[in-house]
Structures are given as structure tokens and as C-alpha cells.
Design a protein around this motif. Structure first.
Motif, short mmCIF file in Angstrom:
data_model
loop_
_atom_site.label_atom_id
_atom_site.label_comp_id
_atom_site.label_asym_id
_atom_site.label_seq_id
_atom_site.Cartn_x
_atom_site.Cartn_y
_atom_site.Cartn_z
N LEU A 56 -9.32 1.74 20.39
CA LEU A 56 -10.09 2.54 18.96
C LEU A 56 -11.42 2.89 19.42
O LEU A 56 -11.84 2.44 19.94
CB LEU A 56 -9.88 0.77 18.06
N VAL A 57 -11.82 3.33 18.23
CA VAL A 57 -13.06 3.96 18.13
C VAL A 57 -14.08 3.00 16.80
O VAL A 57 -13.83 3.23 15.74
CB VAL A 57 -13.74 5.17 18.32
N ILE A 58 -14.93 2.11 16.93
CA ILE A 58 -16.02 1.45 16.03
C ILE A 58 -16.54 1.91 15.78
O ILE A 58 -17.80 2.25 17.14
CB ILE A 58 -15.75 0.06 15.78
N SER A 59 -18.00 3.22 14.74
CA SER A 59 -19.22 3.46 15.02
C SER A 59 -19.74 2.38 13.49
O SER A 59 -19.24 2.52 12.50
CB SER A 59 -18.93 4.31 14.20
N ASP A 60 -21.09 1.80 13.90
CA ASP A 60 -21.61 1.08 12.93
C ASP A 60 -23.22 2.50 12.95
O ASP A 60 -24.31 2.66 13.43
CB ASP A 60 -22.19 -0.03 13.22
N PHE A 61 -22.64 3.13 12.21
CA PHE A 61 -23.56 4.01 11.81
C PHE A 61 -23.71 5.22 12.84
O PHE A 61 -24.77 6.20 13.81
CB PHE A 61 -24.29 3.88 10.98
N GLU A 62 -22.58 4.90 14.54
CA GLU A 62 -23.82 6.08 15.59
C GLU A 62 -22.91 6.86 15.71
O GLU A 62 -21.08 6.89 15.77
CB GLU A 62 -23.05 4.60 16.38
N PRO A 63 -24.00 8.16 15.48
CA PRO A 63 -23.39 9.54 15.60
C PRO A 63 -21.92 9.97 17.04
O PRO A 63 -21.75 10.61 16.79
CB PRO A 63 -24.61 10.34 15.41
N VAL A 64 -23.03 9.51 18.41
CA VAL A 64 -21.95 9.82 19.35
C VAL A 64 -20.58 9.51 19.36
O VAL A 64 -19.51 10.46 19.49
CB VAL A 64 -23.40 9.84 20.91
N THR A 65 -20.73 8.38 19.21
CA THR A 65 -19.02 7.68 18.93
C THR A 65 -18.33 8.07 18.22
O THR A 65 -17.30 8.51 18.25
CB THR A 65 -19.25 6.65 19.22
N ALA A 66 -19.13 8.42 17.26
CA ALA A 66 -18.01 9.24 15.29
C ALA A 66 -17.84 10.08 15.52
O ALA A 66 -16.65 10.56 15.33
CB ALA A 66 -18.75 8.80 14.72
N TRP A 67 -18.72 11.41 15.95
CA TRP A 67 -18.48 11.99 16.07
C TRP A 67 -16.99 12.55 17.64
O TRP A 67 -16.37 13.79 17.62
CB TRP A 67 -19.92 13.05 16.74
N ALA A 68 -17.36 12.27 18.97
CA ALA A 68 -16.79 12.21 20.20
C ALA A 68 -14.95 12.05 19.33
O ALA A 68 -14.93 12.26 20.21
CB ALA A 68 -17.20 11.42 20.69
N ALA A 69 -15.02 10.52 18.73
CA ALA A 69 -13.98 10.44 18.40
C ALA A 69 -12.88 11.32 18.10
O ALA A 69 -12.01 12.15 17.08
CB ALA A 69 -13.92 8.88 17.42
N LYS A 70 -14.24 12.25 16.23
CA LYS A 70 -13.23 13.04 15.82
C LYS A 70 -13.60 14.50 16.29
O LYS A 70 -11.77 14.71 16.14
CB LYS A 70 -14.53 13.54 14.58
N ARG A 71 -14.23 14.75 17.34
CA ARG A 71 -13.30 15.39 17.84
C ARG A 71 -12.43 15.44 18.87
O ARG A 71 -11.90 16.36 18.42
CB ARG A 71 -14.48 15.93 19.24
N ARG A 72 -12.09 14.42 19.61
CA ARG A 72 -10.43 14.42 20.33
C ARG A 72 -9.70 13.55 19.49
O ARG A 72 -8.67 13.45 19.87
CB ARG A 72 -11.07 13.08 20.96
N GLY A 73 -9.38 13.76 17.62
CA GLY A 73 -8.49 13.29 17.50
C GLY A 73 -8.32 11.33 17.90
O GLY A 73 -7.14 11.29 17.14
N LYS A 74 -9.29 11.08 17.45
CA LYS A 74 -9.00 9.70 18.30
C LYS A 74 -9.55 9.13 17.15
O LYS A 74 -10.07 8.79 16.19
CB LYS A 74 -10.17 8.89 19.17
N GLN A 75 -8.56 7.54 16.40
CA GLN A 75 -8.52 6.52 15.75
C GLN A 75 -10.14 5.71 15.26
O GLN A 75 -10.27 5.79 16.62
CB GLN A 75 -7.12 5.43 15.91
N SER A 76 -10.74 6.35 14.64
CA SER A 76 -12.08 5.60 14.40
C SER A 76 -12.27 4.27 13.14
O SER A 76 -11.86 5.19 12.25
CB SER A 76 -12.97 6.90 14.53
#
Length: 363
Positions: A97-117
Motif C-alpha cells: 500500500l502507498v499512502i500519500s499525505d499530499f506527497e507527489p513522488v509516492t502518489a505519482w509513482a503508485a499511479k504510474r505502476r497501478g499500485k493501490q494508494s
């Protein structure tokens, strides 16, 4: 479960919320958390012990000058090639699981890889129709694109009829307003020399955080170095607070019943929206300028603080994650707002009407 938890480090509010979440997540040893911070140079981070061997990336941030967003400087300091490389190379595949507190690197990396965020934080409350400046579609679009996630838990001082959670905020020390003789001032994005000149004109004692310590000051002003414990002690003993319209500090101040004078950063959509919400909820005095005139006018009215007791939001979110997130966000929000205890200000006046009414379901 292995969790990658990204935190936007530009302001102290995100990191303060992350510290509470770190303590809560540590109560569940089955959750293995890797922290990542961006948006602030690593030498400017402090009191990071709760996060262990955390990762750092440059990320994205906004440049502030004299209380305003500097769009030109923000664009010039953006290292787009490095941002894209960090997103591409972040090993999100190693995590459940990827959690983002409005952090763009983790959020966009998860989106790019289709990872649950999952998004956690105040900014995700703006996915709903809540008080905010009208017609600012560009700012809304930037906020939605900054750190996109599959699902989110937004937080605010009130739910406005939506599945929005209360803040992660707990009182520190003695929370009785008026227990000290100073006003705590936290305005890190202002032009500090003019601010100090204005504070010198007000017959009050001020403790000022967020300014260089070598600036000349009047006798009624004490400059304070960054410190988690020191700041919390000075906040708890302050008789009032003057700050920008960030989310976390105001949430903490509301747990203590302190009067609040606040000025939103000009051109900063989130802070202008927060100021609008504070006016509607009658939780603080909002001004366009923090100067001797506005401070004196506020103090002459003998402002009363508003006290609201928030529940253990961080603990319940951690339990929700560890339990497989079986509750819907609406159910989680409802259970938390049922635990909110509205109270009275320091002078005995009732808190704002919106906070004292029986709270309806958050749907």
C-alpha cells in the motif's frame, strides 16, 4: 503489510500529522512502514526520530515571498527531470500500500505502476464541495493533480455533510487559555522585519516562531528557535495565537480554546479556503493584514477562544488500515464525528453554532 508513506514536508503541519500517524501505526507491528519526505531540503528537517531510516526526495514545493506565492520562483526552482526520474525509479512494487499525505513522488509513482494508494490529509477534503474561493479552477486543478490517489481520507474542522474526517490533533500540556501572558505568533512566510516593527507597536508580549533569530527586536518580542517541545509548551501556555491559515496548527489551537487571529497566504488556494471556512464556522478572526491596527482591534474586542475536543483520529485510522479497511470512508467519518466533543471558549461562551449542533451523518 508493507506500507510506503509519503509526506509533503514544505510546512510543519504535514510532518506534525505524520508524527501522530507514526505513533499510531507503531501500535500495529504487522504494519511495516517506510517513510518518505519531500518538498524541503533534508538539512531543514528536524525532530525526525519517529520516522526511523526515512527516505528523502526533492519533490515539489511552492516558493513564498512576503506572505504570497511567488509563481515565477516556484517555476524556476522546479527540477522536472529529477522529479520524473524519482517517480519512475521509486520501488513502489515492493509495497502492499502507498499512502500519500499530499506527497507527489509516492502518489505519482503508485499511479504510474497501478499500485493501490490512499491519500491522508487536509488537501483531500477539497475533493468535496466545501467552503473555498469560487471560480479558481486552475488552483483546484493543480490541487487535484499534485498528488493523485485511488482513494482518500480528507480532514477538516467540520465535515460539511461529506465523508470528511476530523483533524489529527491532540492538546499539549495545560490547555487553559490565558494561563500565560504571551501571544504566540507563527508566520513563517511573512516579511519578518515589517512584522517585527508592527508587533513592537502593540503593548503585548509576543513569542515569535519562524523568523531568523538574529533579527533586532523590541523588548516585548522573543524570537524562538524551531523546537517541537518548546513550540508545544509555548502554544499550550499562550493566551492567544496569531498565524497563517494553515490547517494543523489551527486544529491544535482549537483543542485548547485559544483565540485565533489568522491571515491566509495570498494566492494560496488552500489557505484562502481555510480562511473562508473559519469565517463561516466562526472559529477565528480572519484579517487581510497582520499589523498593529488589526491586532489591537482584535484584542480590544476581548476575543474568546473556541474549544473542540477531537477524538483519536490517528489511532482509529491505523486500526482501520490494520483491519483491512473494511469500513467505508463514510462509516469511518461518522464514527469519528460521533466522538467529537464541542465545548466552550475560555470565557465561557459557547463555541460556533456549526460545531455545537448535533452533527448529522457525513453523507
Amino acid at each position: 503489510m508493507k506500507i510506503l508513506y509519503g509526506v509533503q514536508g514544505t510546512g510543519n503541519g504535514h510532518i506534525s500529522r505524520a508524527r501522530a500517524m507514526a505513533r499510531a501505526l507503531q501500535q500495529h507491528p504487522e504494519l511495516k512502514v517506510q517513510w518518505l519526505f519531500s518538498g524541503r531540503s533534508p538539512d531543514k528537517l528536524f525532530s525526525m526520530e519517529p520516522f526511523g531510516d526515512y527516505w528523502w526526495r526533492e519533490g515539489l514545493t511552492f516558493v513564498h515571498r512576503n506572505g504570497k506565492i511567488d509563481a515565477g520562483a516556484t517555476t524556476r526552482q522546479l527540477n522536472l527531470s529529477r522529479l520524473l526520474r524519482d517517480i519512475r525509479e521509486l520501488p513502489v512494487g515492493d509495497f502492499d500500500l502507498v499512502i500519500s499525505d499530499f506527497e507527489p513522488v509516492t502518489a505519482w509513482a503508485a499511479k504510474r505502476r497501478g499500485k493501490q494508494s490512499l491519500g491522508l490529509g487536509h488537501q483531500y477534503a477539497f475533493n468535496f464541495r466545501i467552503p473555498a474561493p469560487r471560480f479558481n479552477w486552475m488552483a483546484r486543478g493543480i490541487m487535484r493533480a499534485f498528488a493523485p490517489v485511488h482513494s482518500s481520507l480528507g480532514m477538516h474542522w467540520y465535515h460539511f455533510g461529506h465523508p470528511i474526517l476530523p483533524p489529527i490533533a491532540q492538546p499539549h500540556g495545560q490547555a487553559d487559555a490565558g494561563s500565560g501572558d504571551h501571544i504566540l505568533v507563527y508566520l513563517p512566510f511573512e516579511h519578518h522585519q515589517p512584522l517585527l516593527q508592527e508587533l513592537a507597536k502593540v503593548p503585548q508580549k509576543f513569542m515569535l516562531y519562524g523568523a531568523p533569530l538574529d533579527l533586532p527586536t523590541a523588548e516585548n518580542i522573543q524570537l524562538k528557535a524551531p523546537s517541537i517541545d518548546g513550540f508545544q509548551q509555548d502554544l499550550a501556555s499562550a493566551k492567544a495565537v496569531i498565524c497563517n491559515s494553515g490547517f494543523e496548527l489551527i486544529a491544535e489551537t482549537l483543542t485548547m480554546g485559544k483565540p485565533i487571529l489568522t491571515r491566509p497566504l495570498s494566492g494560496q488556494f488552500e489557505q484562502e479556503a481555510n480562511a473562508q471556512a473559519l469565517r463561516e464556522l466562526q472559529l477565528a478572526r480572519v484579517v487581510e493584514r497582520v499589523d498593529a491596527n488589526s491586532i489591537n482591534a482584535w484584542l480590544q474586542e476581548q476575543p474568546a477562544g473556541v474549544r473542540i475536543q477531537w477524538p483519536d483520529v490517528a489511532g482509529q485510522i491505523a486500526r482501520w488500515i490494520a483491519g483491512g479497511r473494511s469500513q467505508t470512508p463514510s462509516e469511518l467519518a461518522d464514527s469519528l464525528w460521533d466522538q467529537v466533543v464541542p465545548g466552550r471558549g475560555a470565557s465561557g461562551t459557547r463555541v460556533a453554532q456549526a460545531a455545537t449542533d448535533q452533527l448529522p451523518p457525513c453523507r
